[in-house]
Design an enzyme around this catalytic site. Structure first.
Site, short mmCIF file in Angstrom:
data_model
loop_
_atom_site.label_atom_id
_atom_site.label_comp_id
_atom_site.label_asym_id
_atom_site.label_seq_id
_atom_site.Cartn_x
_atom_site.Cartn_y
_atom_site.Cartn_z
CG HIS A 212 -2.00 -0.96 1.20
ND1 HIS A 212 -1.90 -2.18 1.81
CD2 HIS A 212 -3.21 -0.93 0.59
CE1 HIS A 212 -3.01 -2.87 1.60
NE2 HIS A 212 -3.83 -2.14 0.85
CB SER A 343 -11.52 -3.72 -7.61
OG SER A 343 -11.45 -2.38 -7.26
P1 AMO Z 1 -9.71 0.13 -5.69
O1 AMO Z 1 -9.85 0.89 -4.42
O2 AMO Z 1 -9.80 -1.36 -5.59
O3 AMO Z 1 -10.84 0.56 -6.72
O4 AMO Z 1 -8.36 0.53 -6.39
C1 AMO Z 1 -8.04 0.04 -7.66
C2 AMO Z 1 -6.62 -0.51 -7.70
O5 AMO Z 1 -5.69 0.49 -7.31
C3 AMO Z 1 -4.65 -0.09 -6.56
N1 AMO Z 1 -4.65 0.48 -5.20
C4 AMO Z 1 -3.54 0.79 -4.51
N2 AMO Z 1 -2.25 0.70 -4.80
C5 AMO Z 1 -1.35 1.09 -3.88
N3 AMO Z 1 -1.68 1.58 -2.67
C6 AMO Z 1 -2.98 1.70 -2.31
N4 AMO Z 1 -3.28 2.19 -1.12
C7 AMO Z 1 -3.98 1.29 -3.25
N5 AMO Z 1 -5.33 1.27 -3.24
C8 AMO Z 1 -5.71 0.79 -4.42
C9 AMO Z 1 -4.90 -1.59 -6.54
C10 AMO Z 1 -6.39 -1.64 -6.73
O6 AMO Z 1 -6.81 -2.87 -7.28
N6 AMO Z 1 -12.73 3.28 -8.14
C11 AMO Z 1 -12.37 1.90 -7.96
C12 AMO Z 1 -12.09 1.20 -9.29
C13 AMO Z 1 -13.29 1.07 -10.20
O7 AMO Z 1 -14.28 0.50 -9.76
O8 AMO Z 1 -13.20 1.53 -11.36
C14 AMO Z 1 -11.14 1.83 -7.08
O9 AMO Z 1 -10.44 2.79 -6.85
O10 AMO Z 1 -4.24 -2.16 -7.66
#
Ligand code: AMO
Length: 417
Positions: A212, A343
């Site tokens: 993260h 996602s």
């Molecule tokens: P989500 O929250 O699953 O979905 O984020 C999508 C992808 O972004 C990456 N990700 C991260 N990478 C690094 N650090 C983080 N804290 C972090 N959070 C998320 C991951 C994740 O699968 N709006 C929805 C997407 C959609 O439905 O179009 C969304 O943000 O790879």
């Protein structure tokens, strides 16, 4: 004389001018050996005259060298540069605060001196591959006729639920850094229909983990008149295209990282099938260990888990049959090499249903007025997803920490450099 990059030099090149960094310097009797590095490679240079001048050149000093390319049995490449003139452009301070040549230094120290850490070819290779990932993502969706959009980074309310927002002062109003371009990409499906973007997002998650970041970059798409299965297919094809391009264009970088990549296959499972496969609890999210286990069952495969429970998906994900009472949603995740990379899902495009879902998720519909209103005037059903750029780089290159593929990571404790 025009500067040549080291990668352009051939044994047949004669007089050349090169510029770069002194990776190593050694004086042996009447000969000086200089290992010169630029962003394209490494070149052995030797001097047989004026050796004294070399004795005070420090490691990592920036120099320009004129010389003649000569065949050499000792040089790795089979050729070296015989120096006729060396000019120090900027002398480096010594000793260096971190080891540039080897990865002995711990990640924290390396990140403190990231500008130096990035002098290592294997670190540069990670970012050259990441650059190709972003470029081929763009290329894939441009070719398909999507429009690249630029969503705002300052937003007035949450897009992924109530928490995890960084507040910012926006004149007399309260605002936040965007957690995702979600609401904006959705609104644009009712005009441009098919959009994509690469955009930074900020999440005030307090945990500090190897997967993260608090600031990351997302590669998103949103498509009008599409359901979750259609956009999952789009994701499968995009990832295959990206890996194909990395294989074609980043051969030397992959070699440097000692990686053999394969174009992945794809497997599609419902959430229920998948959680059972890893002996998880129905209704609960996968633990990192379960994600890993599921990926091990499908090596070199993008594992899609679709039709997730409504309770585990954000408010904008469509419930099955457009029914607020459904327990199943039209939302999915994609896993790759042991971890979630994306996602997405079909969204709620019906204002009444959206308000009901916001309430169900204990969010205040008043904070989403503009967004909900945008679906009142001719909104098609639509779906999309987001791939984390750093997360995908990490899984593709099998790195053990997401900070390895983030130039200047922002995490719970790190805000500099
Ligand atoms: P989500 O929250 O699953 O979905 O984020 C999508 C992808 O972004 C990456 N990700 C991260 N990478 C690094 N650090 C983080 N804290 C972090 N959070 C998320 C991951 C994740 O699968 N709006 C929805 C997407 C959609 O439905 O179009 C969304 O943000 O790879």
């Amino acid at each position: 004389m025009k500067r040549m990059y080291i990668s352009e030099i051939k044994p047949s090149s004669k007089q050349v001018l090169v510029k770069g960094w002194v990776q190593r310097i050694k004086l042996l009797g009447k000969i000086a050996f200089v290992v010169l590095r630029d962003s394209t490679g490494i070149l052995q240079c030797i001097a047989k005259k004026n050796i004294k001048e070399f004795s005070n050149i420090t490691q990592e000093s920036v120099v320009e060298i004129k010389g003649v390319v000569k065949k050499s049995k000792q040089a790795k490449k089979g050729h070296e540069l015989e120096i006729s003139d060396l000019k120090v452009i900027n002398k480096s301070k010594a000793p260096l605060p971190a080891d540039v040549e080897k990865s002995k230094t711990f990640i924290d120290k390396r990140l403190d001196y990231r500008f130096l850490d990035l002098r290592r070819p294997e670190i540069q290779a990670i970012f050259k591959i990441q650059s190709e990932i972003a470029n081929s993502f763009r290329e894939f969706f441009y070719k398909k006729g999507f429009t690249e959009i630029q969503p705002p980074s300052i937003i007035s309310s949450s897009s992924e639920g109530g928490t995890e927002l960084f507040p910012v002062k926006y004149f007399e109003k309260k605002a936040f850094l965007a957690q995702s371009p979600q609401l904006y990409k959705q609104m644009l499906t009712s005009s441009l229909e098919r959009v994509f973007m690469i955009t930074p997002v900020w999440r005030a998650e307090k945990h500090n983990t190897p997967r993260h970041l608090n600031e990351s970059r997302q590669m998103d798409i949103e498509v009008a008149f599409a359901n979750q299965f259609e956009v999952m297919k789009e994701l499968e094809e995009a990832v295959k295209y990206i890996v194909k391009k990395v294989l074609e264009k980043c051969k030397s970088e992959l070699e440097l990282l000692n990686l053999k990549l394969k174009i992945p296959k794809a497997a599609y499972l419902s959430y229920e099938q998948a959680i059972k496969k890893v002996n998880g609890k129905l209704g609960e999210d996968f633990t990192p260990e379960q994600e890993k286990k599921l990926c091990e069952m499908y090596p070199d495969t993008i594992v899609f888990t679709h039709s997730w429970p409504v309770a585990l998906k954000p408010f904008y994900i469509m419930p099955k049959d457009e029914n607020i009472k459904s327990k199943i949603s039209e939302g999915f995740d994609a896993l790759f090499n042991g971890m979630e990379i994306s996602s997405g899902g079909q969204r709620i495009h019906i204002p009444k249903l959206l308000i009901e879902m916001l309430k169900l998720k204990k969010l205040n519909p008043k904070n989403f007025t503009d967004y909900v209103n945008s679906f009142e005037y001719g909104s098609p059903y639509h779906a999309g997803w987001s791939i984390g750029l750093e997360r995908f780089t990490m899984t593709l290159l099998k790195l053990n920490n997401i900070r390895e593929c983030t130039f200047f990571p922002r995490d719970r404790t790190r805000l500099t450099p």
